[in-house]
Design a protein around this motif. Structure first.
Motif, PDB file in Angstrom:
ATOM      1  N   UNK A  40       0.479  22.052 -17.092  1.00  0.00           N
ATOM      2  CA  UNK A  40       1.516  21.094 -17.316  1.00  0.00           C
ATOM      3  C   UNK A  40       2.773  21.448 -16.430  1.00  0.00           C
ATOM      4  N   UNK A  41       3.289  22.499 -16.453  1.00  0.00           N
ATOM      5  CA  UNK A  41       4.154  23.052 -15.615  1.00  0.00           C
ATOM      6  C   UNK A  41       3.869  22.720 -14.212  1.00  0.00           C
ATOM      7  N   UNK A  42       2.548  23.182 -13.812  1.00  0.00           N
ATOM      8  CA  UNK A  42       2.149  22.933 -12.379  1.00  0.00           C
ATOM      9  C   UNK A  42       2.255  21.459 -11.702  1.00  0.00           C
ATOM     10  N   UNK A  56       4.958  10.664 -15.587  1.00  0.00           N
ATOM     11  CA  UNK A  56       3.889  11.694 -16.004  1.00  0.00           C
ATOM     12  C   UNK A  56       4.059  12.542 -16.969  1.00  0.00           C
ATOM     13  N   UNK A  57       5.396  12.933 -17.219  1.00  0.00           N
ATOM     14  CA  UNK A  57       5.633  13.796 -18.591  1.00  0.00           C
ATOM     15  C   UNK A  57       5.365  12.998 -19.924  1.00  0.00           C
ATOM     16  N   UNK A  58       5.378  11.544 -19.896  1.00  0.00           N
ATOM     17  CA  UNK A  58       5.325  10.950 -20.989  1.00  0.00           C
ATOM     18  C   UNK A  58       3.711  10.791 -21.342  1.00  0.00           C
ATOM     19  N   UNK A  59       3.021  10.468 -20.217  1.00  0.00           N
ATOM     20  CA  UNK A  59       1.714  10.539 -20.356  1.00  0.00           C
ATOM     21  C   UNK A  59       0.989  11.900 -20.777  1.00  0.00           C
ATOM     22  N   UNK A  60       1.393  12.976 -20.143  1.00  0.00           N
ATOM     23  CA  UNK A  60       0.918  14.342 -20.419  1.00  0.00           C
ATOM     24  C   UNK A  60       1.202  14.927 -21.629  1.00  0.00           C
ATOM     25  N   UNK A  61       2.449  14.482 -22.124  1.00  0.00           N
ATOM     26  CA  UNK A  61       2.775  15.083 -23.484  1.00  0.00           C
ATOM     27  C   UNK A  61       2.123  14.419 -24.515  1.00  0.00           C
ATOM     28  N   UNK A  62       1.396  13.313 -24.262  1.00  0.00           N
ATOM     29  CA  UNK A  62       0.675  12.851 -25.285  1.00  0.00           C
ATOM     30  C   UNK A  62      -0.854  13.405 -25.645  1.00  0.00           C
ATOM     31  N   UNK A  63      -0.936  14.439 -24.628  1.00  0.00           N
ATOM     32  CA  UNK A  63      -2.287  15.160 -24.983  1.00  0.00           C
ATOM     33  C   UNK A  63      -1.759  16.406 -25.831  1.00  0.00           C
ATOM     34  N   UNK A  64      -2.856  17.149 -26.453  1.00  0.00           N
ATOM     35  CA  UNK A  64      -2.762  18.306 -26.725  1.00  0.00           C
ATOM     36  C   UNK A  64      -2.306  19.360 -25.926  1.00  0.00           C
ATOM     37  N   UNK A  65      -1.338  19.851 -25.944  1.00  0.00           N
ATOM     38  CA  UNK A  65      -1.050  21.081 -25.122  1.00  0.00           C
ATOM     39  C   UNK A  65      -1.619  22.339 -25.393  1.00  0.00           C
ATOM     40  N   UNK A  66      -2.392  23.394 -24.841  1.00  0.00           N
ATOM     41  CA  UNK A  66      -3.007  24.426 -25.241  1.00  0.00           C
ATOM     42  C   UNK A  66      -2.046  25.891 -24.467  1.00  0.00           C
ATOM     43  N   UNK A  67      -1.781  26.729 -25.215  1.00  0.00           N
ATOM     44  CA  UNK A  67      -0.923  27.703 -24.632  1.00  0.00           C
ATOM     45  C   UNK A  67      -2.135  28.687 -24.310  1.00  0.00           C
ATOM     46  N   UNK A  68      -2.150  28.900 -23.081  1.00  0.00           N
ATOM     47  CA  UNK A  68      -3.306  29.580 -22.011  1.00  0.00           C
ATOM     48  C   UNK A  68      -3.190  30.923 -22.169  1.00  0.00           C
ATOM     49  N   UNK A  69      -2.145  31.581 -22.258  1.00  0.00           N
ATOM     50  CA  UNK A  69      -2.143  33.136 -22.142  1.00  0.00           C
ATOM     51  C   UNK A  69      -1.399  33.694 -23.330  1.00  0.00           C
TER      52      UNK A  69
END
Length: 130
Positions: A40-42, A56-69
């Motif tokens: 998301x940051x990239x 893009x922020x509106x589109x992407x923040x509708x998805x589940x955001x997984x904390x990767x590390x």
């Protein structure tokens, strides 16, 4: 569920058609599509115009955001980097190692165009979503 890498999102938002963006278009709304916090940051940092960034922020923040590390993934990422290194394979970006390792450990297919993920598919059981 599939996790989509920044390489595909960048093509998607730039209107570049390829097998991976076709797959993304095919599964959006039908399967669970998730994004990692680092991805998301990239993706968002690459937008020049405020209008495109907000869209893009509106589109992407509708998805589940997984904390990767976290600690476990950090150590497994180092292990995977070293395993590939012993085979003469160097991955250029730590972020790619983390993304691949997260997907391997959580058995989540990754949709990508970035060739740095191929050694993970060929050597470490990363499942490609395409």
């Amino acid at each position: 569920m599939i996790l989509v890498d920044s390489s595909v999102w960048i093509d998607f938002f730039n209107g570049r058609g390829n097998a991976e963006t076709d797959k993304l278009n095919e599964v959006l709304g039908l399967e669970e599509v998730v994004i990692g916090d680092l991805i998301l940051a990239e993706v968002l940092q690459g937008f020049r115009s405020d209008k495109d960034y907000k869209m893009a922020k509106n589109v992407l923040t509708t998805l589940a955001i997984h904390e990767l590390i976290g600690g476990k993934i950090a150590i497994k990422s180092a292990d995977n980097f070293r395993k590939l290194g012993k085979k003469g394979i160097t991955i250029r970006k730590t972020t790619d190692v983390v993304i691949a390792t997260y997907c391997i450990e959580n058995k989540i297919p990754l949709l990508f165009t970035n060739k740095d993920f191929i050694p993970f598919v060929e050597n470490l059981r990363l499942k490609s979503a395409c």
